[in-house]
Design an enzyme around this catalytic site. Structure first.
Site, PDB file in Angstrom:
ATOM      1  N   LYS A 116       0.870  -1.183   0.000  1.00 27.67           N
ATOM      2  CA  LYS A 116       0.000   0.000   0.000  1.00 27.67           C
ATOM      3  C   LYS A 116       0.905   1.231   0.000  1.00 27.67           C
ATOM      4  O   LYS A 116       1.703   1.446   0.910  1.00 27.67           O
ATOM      5  CB  LYS A 116      -0.916  -0.004   1.230  1.00 27.67           C
ATOM      6  CG  LYS A 116      -1.553   1.346   1.577  1.00 27.67           C
ATOM      7  CD  LYS A 116      -2.324   1.987   0.444  1.00 27.67           C
ATOM      8  CE  LYS A 116      -3.018   3.286   0.829  1.00 27.67           C
ATOM      9  NZ  LYS A 116      -2.182   4.325   1.418  1.00 27.67           N
ATOM     10  N   GLY A 127      -0.379   8.784  -0.061  1.00 26.00           N
ATOM     11  CA  GLY A 127      -0.295   9.889   0.878  1.00 26.00           C
ATOM     12  C   GLY A 127       1.031  10.617   0.802  1.00 26.00           C
ATOM     13  O   GLY A 127       1.620  10.796  -0.261  1.00 26.00           O
ATOM     14  N   GLY A 173      -3.882  11.276  -2.055  1.00 25.58           N
ATOM     15  CA  GLY A 173      -4.529  12.413  -1.401  1.00 25.58           C
ATOM     16  C   GLY A 173      -3.929  13.761  -1.739  1.00 25.58           C
ATOM     17  O   GLY A 173      -4.660  14.709  -2.073  1.00 25.58           O
ATOM     18  N   ASP A 198      -6.006   2.316   2.734  1.00 24.25           N
ATOM     19  CA  ASP A 198      -5.556   1.272   3.658  1.00 24.25           C
ATOM     20  C   ASP A 198      -6.583   0.150   3.742  1.00 24.25           C
ATOM     21  O   ASP A 198      -6.226  -1.040   3.763  1.00 24.25           O
ATOM     22  CB  ASP A 198      -5.326   1.865   5.051  1.00 24.25           C
ATOM     23  CG  ASP A 198      -4.140   2.807   5.096  1.00 24.25           C
ATOM     24  OD1 ASP A 198      -3.312   2.765   4.167  1.00 24.25           O
ATOM     25  OD2 ASP A 198      -4.040   3.588   6.068  1.00 24.25           O
ATOM     26  N   LYS A 242      -5.192   2.762  10.869  1.00 22.01           N
ATOM     27  CA  LYS A 242      -4.165   2.001  10.152  1.00 22.01           C
ATOM     28  C   LYS A 242      -3.966   0.631  10.793  1.00 22.01           C
ATOM     29  O   LYS A 242      -3.900  -0.401  10.101  1.00 22.01           O
ATOM     30  CB  LYS A 242      -2.850   2.782  10.127  1.00 22.01           C
ATOM     31  CG  LYS A 242      -1.881   2.300   9.067  1.00 22.01           C
ATOM     32  CD  LYS A 242      -0.776   3.307   8.847  1.00 22.01           C
ATOM     33  CE  LYS A 242      -1.266   4.560   8.163  1.00 22.01           C
ATOM     34  NZ  LYS A 242      -1.638   4.333   6.751  1.00 22.01           N
TER      35      LYS A 242
END
Length: 288
Positions: free
Chosen positions: A31, A34, A67, A184, A243
């Site tokens: 993953k 961000g 983001g 996530d 998370k």
């Protein structure tokens, strides 16, 4: 390694052999998103690491967010981002922006970068093949989706054909609505559906810290029951709560182990997978 002799380089490669054997033909979901994506030099290093793992026989799936890029385009369009409980409020105009940025610009840039490093990548979004089916998570959030089903066949087909799947985290419902999906959460569900050996969550912190102001207090590994204690003690707090919850979700869905690591550290993926030291915090099942 510029200061290493040839013998020292050979020794480093030899020491990596047990880990190469361990992960050969196994699935690792990464993953990536961000703030870990902002630095272009680090991004290139991450993609280099992904290609290296792919070249030694690891089946890597890259799940990404974006983001900062979404915020940047919204700012250019004069639209102010809004958040509720850390989740982006996504009206119809915003979900169109999210789709353009994630499934378009960010996804294709990552695919292009992987290809330029010698990899073989294919970009898809969660709407392709109805990979991620979703419903409205909270009316206050608009088109923010809660995952209802993962249809993993398209990803399995890409892995079978030797591709690195690069997945942007959009979802859809049976009525054709698009949804913004938390990256996530999407990674946890996808890793679970693939029974991945590892899920690596790249973020902008070193991992779970006893003292969030002191990187030296990194907790190298925790079990699920230890995670519950850390929640109760307030050590896992703020943005780390969702998370770690995603880590727990992934393990419950079949992932062997989950790593939370600082994606801004050069070659952290290789440190985690090909060395004994590892990187970040490993979340795992309770030992029997």
């Amino acid at each position: 390694m510029n200061n290493f002799s040839n013998a020292e380089r050979a020794e480093v490669l030899a020491q990596a052999l047990p880990y190469i054997k361990k992960y050969n033909n196994e699935i690792i979901v990464v993953k990536y998103g961000g703030n870990a994506m902002i630095n272009e030099q680090i991004k290139e290093q991450v993609m280099t690491d992904v290609v290296l793992l792919w070249l030694i026989g690891v089946k890597v799936v890259l799940v990404h967010g974006g983001g900062p890029e979404i915020n940047e385009l919204m700012d250019k369009l004069g639209k102010k981002p809004e958040f509720v409980d850390g989740l982006r409020v996504t009206d119809k105009e915003t979900v169109d922006i999210v789709q353009m940025v994630l499934a378009g610009k960010v996804n294709k840039n990552l695919v292009n970068l992987l290809e330029s490093k010698g990899g073989k990548a294919m970009g898809i979004c969660g709407m392709d093949g109805r990979l991620i089916e979703a419903k409205v998570k909270d009316e206050r959030l608009g088109f923010v989706g809660e995952i209802t089903k993962i249809n993993i066949k398209a990803v399995e087909d890409l892995l079978e054909r030797g591709y690195i799947p690069v997945i942007s985290t959009l979802g859809c419902d049976r009525d054709g609505n698009a949804y913004n999906i938390n990256g996530d959460t999407a990674a946890a569900y996808i890793a679970g559906a693939l029974n991945a050996k590892r899920l690596i969550m790249m973020t902008d912190v070193a991992g779970i810290l006893k003292d969030k102001e002191d990187p030296d207090t990194l907790i190298p590994e925790i079990s699920l029951s230890e995670a519950e204690k850390l929640f109760d003690e307030g050590i896992i707090n703020g943005g780390m709560i969702p998370k770690v919850n995603c880590c727990i979700e992934a393990i419950h869905k079949g992932v062997d182990k989950v790593i939370i690591m600082d994606g801004r550290v050069p070659h952290s993926i290789l440190m985690e997978t090909l060395t004994n030291e590892g990187a970040g915090t490993m979340v795992m099942r309770d030992k029997k």
